[in-house]
Write a protein that holds these residues in place. Structure first.
Motif, PDB file in Angstrom:
ATOM      1  N   PRO A 255      14.614 -41.430 -29.729  1.00 18.66           N
ATOM      2  CA  PRO A 255      15.499 -40.737 -28.781  1.00 18.66           C
ATOM      3  C   PRO A 255      16.478 -39.768 -29.433  1.00 18.66           C
ATOM      4  CG  PRO A 255      16.118 -43.049 -29.001  1.00 18.66           C
ATOM      5  CD  PRO A 255      14.803 -42.887 -29.688  1.00 18.66           C
ATOM      6  N   ALA A 256      17.055 -40.125 -30.590  1.00 22.16           N
ATOM      7  CA  ALA A 256      18.031 -39.229 -31.221  1.00 22.16           C
ATOM      8  C   ALA A 256      17.371 -37.922 -31.640  1.00 22.16           C
ATOM      9  CB  ALA A 256      18.661 -39.923 -32.428  1.00 22.16           C
ATOM     10  N   TYR A 257      16.157 -37.997 -32.130  1.00 25.31           N
ATOM     11  CA  TYR A 257      15.423 -36.806 -32.547  1.00 25.31           C
ATOM     12  C   TYR A 257      15.094 -35.938 -31.328  1.00 25.31           C
ATOM     13  CZ  TYR A 257      11.418 -34.104 -34.339  1.00 25.31           C
ATOM     14  OH  TYR A 257      10.545 -33.107 -34.683  1.00 25.31           O
ATOM     15  N   ARG A 258      14.599 -36.544 -30.255  1.00 22.64           N
ATOM     16  CA  ARG A 258      14.235 -35.786 -29.058  1.00 22.64           C
ATOM     17  C   ARG A 258      15.462 -35.171 -28.392  1.00 22.64           C
ATOM     18  NH1 ARG A 258       9.625 -34.041 -30.030  1.00 22.64           N
ATOM     19  NH2 ARG A 258       8.095 -35.639 -30.533  1.00 22.64           N
ATOM     20  N   LEU A 259      16.587 -35.856 -28.492  1.00 22.64           N
ATOM     21  CA  LEU A 259      17.795 -35.374 -27.834  1.00 22.64           C
ATOM     22  C   LEU A 259      18.263 -34.052 -28.410  1.00 22.64           C
ATOM     23  CD1 LEU A 259      19.810 -36.091 -25.635  1.00 22.64           C
ATOM     24  CD2 LEU A 259      21.094 -37.426 -27.321  1.00 22.64           C
ATOM     25  N   CYS A 260      17.980 -33.811 -29.688  1.00 17.88           N
ATOM     26  CA  CYS A 260      18.370 -32.532 -30.309  1.00 17.88           C
ATOM     27  C   CYS A 260      17.816 -31.342 -29.544  1.00 17.88           C
ATOM     28  CB  CYS A 260      17.874 -32.470 -31.755  1.00 17.88           C
ATOM     29  SG  CYS A 260      18.704 -33.577 -32.883  1.00 17.88           S
ATOM     30  N   ALA A 261      16.631 -31.513 -28.965  1.00 23.31           N
ATOM     31  CA  ALA A 261      15.968 -30.406 -28.266  1.00 23.31           C
ATOM     32  C   ALA A 261      16.064 -30.516 -26.752  1.00 23.31           C
ATOM     33  CB  ALA A 261      14.494 -30.353 -28.683  1.00 23.31           C
ATOM     34  N   LEU A 262      16.926 -31.443 -26.253  1.00 24.11           N
ATOM     35  CA  LEU A 262      16.995 -31.650 -24.815  1.00 24.11           C
ATOM     36  C   LEU A 262      18.427 -31.711 -24.276  1.00 24.11           C
ATOM     37  CD1 LEU A 262      14.274 -34.164 -23.502  1.00 24.11           C
ATOM     38  CD2 LEU A 262      15.144 -32.136 -22.369  1.00 24.11           C
ATOM     39  N   ARG A 263      19.413 -31.557 -25.146  1.00 27.42           N
ATOM     40  CA  ARG A 263      20.807 -31.679 -24.697  1.00 27.42           C
ATOM     41  C   ARG A 263      21.204 -30.389 -23.988  1.00 27.42           C
ATOM     42  NH1 ARG A 263      22.839 -33.584 -29.123  1.00 27.42           N
ATOM     43  NH2 ARG A 263      23.127 -35.785 -28.525  1.00 27.42           N
ATOM     44  N   LEU A 264      21.219 -30.419 -22.674  1.00 33.64           N
ATOM     45  CA  LEU A 264      21.432 -29.210 -21.882  1.00 33.64           C
ATOM     46  C   LEU A 264      22.843 -28.659 -22.005  1.00 33.64           C
ATOM     47  CD1 LEU A 264      19.470 -30.314 -18.699  1.00 33.64           C
ATOM     48  CD2 LEU A 264      18.736 -28.650 -20.404  1.00 33.64           C
ATOM     49  N   SER A 265      23.798 -29.477 -22.483  1.00 32.90           N
ATOM     50  CA  SER A 265      25.149 -28.973 -22.704  1.00 32.90           C
ATOM     51  C   SER A 265      25.235 -28.058 -23.920  1.00 32.90           C
ATOM     52  CB  SER A 265      26.129 -30.140 -22.883  1.00 32.90           C
ATOM     53  OG  SER A 265      25.736 -30.957 -23.980  1.00 32.90           O
ATOM     54  N   ASP A 266      24.224 -28.075 -24.770  1.00 33.12           N
ATOM     55  CA  ASP A 266      24.153 -27.168 -25.910  1.00 33.12           C
ATOM     56  C   ASP A 266      23.752 -25.789 -25.372  1.00 33.12           C
ATOM     57  OD1 ASP A 266      23.138 -25.627 -28.145  1.00 33.12           O
ATOM     58  OD2 ASP A 266      23.002 -27.486 -29.286  1.00 33.12           O
ATOM     59  N   PRO A 267      24.543 -24.744 -25.630  1.00 33.07           N
ATOM     60  CA  PRO A 267      24.220 -23.430 -25.067  1.00 33.07           C
ATOM     61  C   PRO A 267      22.857 -22.909 -25.494  1.00 33.07           C
ATOM     62  CG  PRO A 267      25.915 -23.244 -26.768  1.00 33.07           C
ATOM     63  CD  PRO A 267      25.759 -24.703 -26.469  1.00 33.07           C
ATOM     64  N   ARG A 268      22.374 -23.347 -26.646  1.00 30.34           N
ATOM     65  CA  ARG A 268      21.067 -22.887 -27.116  1.00 30.34           C
ATOM     66  C   ARG A 268      19.938 -23.541 -26.315  1.00 30.34           C
ATOM     67  NH1 ARG A 268      22.901 -24.495 -33.065  1.00 30.34           N
ATOM     68  NH2 ARG A 268      23.503 -26.279 -31.751  1.00 30.34           N
ATOM     69  N   ILE A 269      20.088 -24.831 -26.000  1.00 32.77           N
ATOM     70  CA  ILE A 269      19.092 -25.497 -25.164  1.00 32.77           C
ATOM     71  C   ILE A 269      19.161 -24.969 -23.736  1.00 32.77           C
ATOM     72  CG2 ILE A 269      18.291 -27.716 -24.301  1.00 32.77           C
ATOM     73  CD1 ILE A 269      17.809 -27.213 -27.300  1.00 32.77           C
ATOM     74  N   ALA A 270      20.383 -24.696 -23.262  1.00 33.54           N
ATOM     75  CA  ALA A 270      20.533 -24.089 -21.937  1.00 33.54           C
ATOM     76  C   ALA A 270      19.830 -22.735 -21.896  1.00 33.54           C
ATOM     77  CB  ALA A 270      22.014 -23.942 -21.595  1.00 33.54           C
TER      78      ALA A 270
END
Length: 386
Positions: A255-270
């Motif tokens: 989960p910690a690894y996948r969260l890096c690419a799924l955290r929508l609060s990160d402007p880059r993921i957004a």
């Protein structure tokens, strides 16, 4: 007689290698026909010379002139870790009784899929399926659009505030570095030693040209093949992974690894989500213009698939991942409904496989579906397409 026998065997192996790409790779020098090649337009492309690929460089038995369905996506569509004929596009073809052409490429995201769509439409399909993978498609969309080599059509935001947030986040830690750090915590540091130089002299000549030499090399590789790992060993070496050990399910989650690419609060993921939705709408419009149905298949992360099997309490990163991925699907489905784009949620089918006693993933930390998982995806898509 010994020399004559060796020459006869060498000739037979040379002839067999000329007739069989699989045998040519097995007996040829290492990495003579890699699966992927660098590409200036899409980053990486599949190698037509690889034995699993067709003349166009996609993972099919042959380069079809026409196909009823074309599948676009990344390694989840390509079928990493399963045999070519067991990837979901091939299993789907067997289910619906119509040709399905697999154009999945490991490492590709929505940006590359949109660039590949024109080739897909040349096959005159009735349906194009794009498999949107929650695990890294938003990350792939951002990194491709914001890469230094991206062209003028990179789909970057025109909002100065968004660009400022992206630059500030990258200044704190580049997203690629954060993902690499999480990967290292999970799997260990990648091998950094330089590859040994190829042998020279007579040995080098034999290594490159002799198929008999290649046969001996292949036998030695087979003898040295690592033994099958059992659950106790897999769990003991899980590192930063999250073991899931229930009466029905055993696997390692990340989960910690996948969260890096799924955290929508990160402007880059957004930004990755914005780019992804823009490209989905663009692909749908292009397909519709040729009277082709466009379907988005939601491929969930392994962690979301197993969430109900584990039940609470879960690791904080796992709960956050479920929350973020659920929000991703909520936003994506709202967008697709607004734009009248068909979609299929594959989560119920993958969870049904667990309930049926056929876990859709392996026991290791690998996030790719196994053969049963690809079968569940094919079944869900086949029900919709039929």
């Amino acid at each position: 007689m010994v020399i004559a026998s060796l020459l006869l065997l060498e000739g037979a192996l040379q002839l067999g290698s000329a007739m069989s790409p699989q045998l040519a790779v097995l007996l040829g020098p290492p990495n003579a026909r890699p699966a992927t090649l660098p590409d200036p337009d899409v980053g990486v492309r599949l190698n037509p010379a690889h034995p699993d690929h067709d003349a166009r460089g996609f993972r099919n038995r042959e380069a079809l002139a026409a196909a009823d369905v074309v599948a676009l996506g990344d390694s989840q569509t390509y079928g990493t870790n399963v045999a070519r004929d067991r990837a979901w596009p091939q299993q789907l073809a067997a289910r619906i009784g119509q040709p399905v052409y697999n154009m999945g490429v490991p490492g590709h995201g929505p940006v590359q899929a949109r660039a590949t769509l024109a080739t897909a439409l040349e096959l005159q399909p009735t349906t194009v399926v794009y498999a949107l993978y929650a695990g890294n498609d938003l990350y792939d969309a951002f990194t491709r659009a914001y890469a230094d080599t991206a062209g003028v059509d990179a789909r970057r935001s025109e909002d100065p505030a968004v660009l400022a947030e992206v630059r500030a986040a990258e200044a704190r830690e580049p997203l690629a570095d954060a993902v690499a750090r999480a990967f290292t915590a999970l799997y260990g540091a990648p091998e950094t030693r330089a590859a040994p130089p190829p042998p020279g002299g007579l040995r080098g000549l034999l290594s490159r040209q002799s198929r008999l030499y290649g046969l001996v090399r292949a036998v030695r590789r087979g003898v040295r093949a690592p033994p099958t790992r059992h659950w106790a060993e897999i769990r003991a070496t899980a590192r930063a992974g999250q073991p899931l050990d229930t009466p029905n399910v055993r696997t390692i989650l990340t989960p910690a690894y996948r969260l890096c690419a799924l955290r929508l609060s990160d402007p880059r993921i957004a930004e990755g989500l914005r780019i992804t939705l823009t490209d989905l709408a663009g692909m749908a419009a292009t397909a519709t213009a040729t009277d082709t149905r466009f379907v988005v298949a939601f491929v969930p992360t392994k962690e979301l698939v197993f969430a109900d099997a584990a039940g609470p309490p879960r690791a904080p990163s796992w709960d956050e991942l479920i929350e973020q991925e659920t929000e991703l699907w909520r936003r994506a489905t709202a967008f697709l409904r607004t734009h009248d784009i068909d979609f299929v949620d594959l989560l119920p089918a993958l969870r049904a496989a667990i309930a049926a006693g056929t876990p859709p993933y392996s026991q290791t930390a690998d996030g790719h579906p196994n053969e049963a998982g690809h079968g569940a995806i094919a079944t869900a898509l086949g029900a919709v397409l039929e």
